[in-house]
Design an enzyme around this catalytic site. Structure first.
Site, PDB file in Angstrom:
ATOM      1  N   ASP A   1      32.584  42.773  36.031  1.00  0.00           N
ATOM      2  CA  ASP A   1      33.135  41.763  36.797  1.00  0.00           C
ATOM      3  C   ASP A   1      34.180  41.276  36.063  1.00  0.00           C
ATOM      4  O   ASP A   1      34.120  40.360  35.430  1.00  0.00           O
ATOM      5  CB  ASP A   1      32.078  40.511  37.259  1.00  0.00           C
ATOM      6  CG  ASP A   1      32.984  39.914  38.576  1.00  0.00           C
ATOM      7  OD1 ASP A   1      33.935  39.410  38.229  1.00  0.00           O
ATOM      8  OD2 ASP A   1      31.923  39.610  39.791  1.00  0.00           O
TER       9      ASP A   1
ATOM     10  N   GLU B   1      37.782  39.260  34.847  1.00  0.00           N
ATOM     11  CA  GLU B   1      38.627  37.782  35.146  1.00  0.00           C
ATOM     12  C   GLU B   1      39.821  38.444  34.718  1.00  0.00           C
ATOM     13  O   GLU B   1      40.301  39.232  33.710  1.00  0.00           O
ATOM     14  CB  GLU B   1      38.210  36.786  34.700  1.00  0.00           C
ATOM     15  CG  GLU B   1      36.578  36.385  34.811  1.00  0.00           C
ATOM     16  CD  GLU B   1      36.339  36.192  36.449  1.00  0.00           C
ATOM     17  OE1 GLU B   1      37.437  35.703  37.043  1.00  0.00           O
ATOM     18  OE2 GLU B   1      35.353  36.514  36.850  1.00  0.00           O
TER      19      GLU B   1
ATOM     20  N   ASP C   1      37.750  45.657  41.041  1.00  0.00           N
ATOM     21  CA  ASP C   1      37.798  45.477  39.498  1.00  0.00           C
ATOM     22  C   ASP C   1      38.178  46.858  38.975  1.00  0.00           C
ATOM     23  O   ASP C   1      39.001  46.967  38.395  1.00  0.00           O
ATOM     24  CB  ASP C   1      36.198  45.142  38.840  1.00  0.00           C
ATOM     25  CG  ASP C   1      35.772  43.923  39.520  1.00  0.00           C
ATOM     26  OD1 ASP C   1      36.127  42.917  38.696  1.00  0.00           O
ATOM     27  OD2 ASP C   1      35.329  43.715  40.616  1.00  0.00           O
TER      28      ASP C   1
ATOM     29  N   HIS D   1      33.242  32.484  38.693  1.00  0.00           N
ATOM     30  CA  HIS D   1      34.287  33.014  38.020  1.00  0.00           C
ATOM     31  C   HIS D   1      34.427  33.133  36.438  1.00  0.00           C
ATOM     32  O   HIS D   1      35.487  33.119  35.951  1.00  0.00           O
ATOM     33  CB  HIS D   1      35.610  32.248  38.572  1.00  0.00           C
ATOM     34  CG  HIS D   1      35.722  32.237  40.007  1.00  0.00           C
ATOM     35  ND1 HIS D   1      35.964  33.529  40.724  1.00  0.00           N
ATOM     36  CD2 HIS D   1      35.679  31.056  40.901  1.00  0.00           C
ATOM     37  CE1 HIS D   1      36.027  33.193  41.864  1.00  0.00           C
ATOM     38  NE2 HIS D   1      35.638  31.877  42.052  1.00  0.00           N
TER      39      HIS D   1
ATOM     40  N   ASP E   1      29.303  36.182  36.120  1.00  0.00           N
ATOM     41  CA  ASP E   1      29.329  36.663  37.576  1.00  0.00           C
ATOM     42  C   ASP E   1      28.676  38.080  37.507  1.00  0.00           C
ATOM     43  O   ASP E   1      27.937  38.643  38.401  1.00  0.00           O
ATOM     44  CB  ASP E   1      30.755  37.134  37.977  1.00  0.00           C
ATOM     45  CG  ASP E   1      31.312  35.765  38.770  1.00  0.00           C
ATOM     46  OD1 ASP E   1      30.626  34.526  38.842  1.00  0.00           O
ATOM     47  OD2 ASP E   1      32.531  35.884  38.980  1.00  0.00           O
TER      48      ASP E   1
END
Length: 328
Positions: A41, A43, A156, A213, A218
């Site tokens: 995941d 960011e 992603d 987040h 996550d």
């Protein structure tokens, strides 16, 4: 939230749960195709200024290894990444993700991060005898453990990493071309559209743990959801692949003997010719077969370089070899 949590602990509020489409809630988990799942995941850089930004860059690259038999997270990877197109994070981005400017300043460029990630992958492959494969319809019956990547949506791997690597002309590891979209799998299995990851967790009776987040948090929570779905009877299957044709990672490609042996003898035995270049020049080779050959070239170079414990050189050599052979 604290009041609601206390009420749940006292038994004053019952958790809402939903049943899967096939009515398997509470049933013993089904036999999985994949022995391990790696949940990712990212960011990325983001803004809230009303402008349409096309070039988001990864700033946190996390991954967790989930054992589908036990539900345990057996290994984790995390790296902060230096954005190079937009090196200064927006206030909105820092507030949303909790990532500070100093963390990305002290991070590594995406190219180095991918190299570090591949080293982590290679380590767990050696420790747990893992291979990556798509097009699998039956569980593995050998000692080799099958593994697949999992994300919450296709963004992603299908958008963020894919286009950043293209913009920066970076070689993306081929095993990141296929994955399980857990959001789509959740919707199909429970016949209900999830309201984000946190909402999906709540619907099956799990509270989000950590900070939303945060890439690593996550990833951990996505693993919890995947494990819950497995226990409810969901069989995890690949939902998206960027590979042009059916892709199955043969077990012999990860044999360490191949990296230290004679590749010309190997090619002669397998394909009837001595080098990859000769093989590509054969007139009866289709485009799909050429793609598979190029992939084999990358595997060979990767294994050979890993044997020498010099993965950065491997990444460069593989990219060079791909460019050299593309004209065929």
């Amino acid at each position: 939230m604290a009041t609601k949590r206390l009420a749940r602990q006292l038994g004053l509020i019952r958790r809402k749960s939903i049943a899967p489409a096939n009515g398997n809630l509470g049933r013993r988990k089904s036999k999985q195709l994949f022995d391990y799942l790696i949940v990712i995941d990212f960011e990325s850089t983001c803004w809230n200024d009303g402008k349409h930004h096309h070039s988001q860059e990864i700033i946190e690259f996390p991954a967790v290894l989930l054992n589908t038999s036990t539900g345990q997270i057996e290994s984790e990877f995390q790296a902060y990444v230096q954005p190079q197109e937009h090196p200064i994070l927006s206030e909105f981005c820092m507030e949303l993700t909790g990532i500070k400017q100093a963390q990305v300043d002290e991070g590594v460029p995406l190219k180095i991060c991918l190299s570090q990630f591949c080293k982590w992958i290679h380590k767990i492959q050696q420790q747990k005898n893992i291979i990556f494969a798509t097009g699998v319809s039956e569980p593995s019956t050998s000692e080799v453990k099958l593994c697949a990547f999992v994300t919450w949506s296709d963004w992603d791997l299908g958008v963020c990493l894919e286009y950043e690597c293209k913009r920066k002309r970076l070689l993306k590891p081929v095993f990141l071309n296929s994955w399980i979209d857990l959001r789509a799998t959740y919707k199909l299995f429970y016949r209900r559209k999830p309201k984000g990851l946190s909402g999906a967790l709540q619907e099956v009776g799990i509270e989000f743990s950590g900070r939303e987040h945060s890439g690593l948090d996550d990833s951990r929570n996505t693993s919890l959801l995947a494990w819950k779905m497995i226990r409810d009877g969901c069989v995890m299957k690949i939902t998206r692949s960027l590979n042009k044709g059916p892709f199955l990672l043969p077990s012999w490609t990860w044999n360490s003997d191949l990296a230290s042996g004679d590749q010309h003898v190997f090619l002669q035995q397998e394909f009837g010719c001595g080098t990859y270049r000769t093989l590509l020049q054969k007139p009866n080779i289709s485009k799909q077969e050429k793609g598979n050959i190029l992939w084999l070239t990358m595997v060979w170079l990767s294994l050979a370089c890993l044997q020498r414990k010099n993965y950065n050189d491997c990444m460069l050599n593989t990219a060079s070899q791909t460019v050299t052979t593309e004209k065929f």
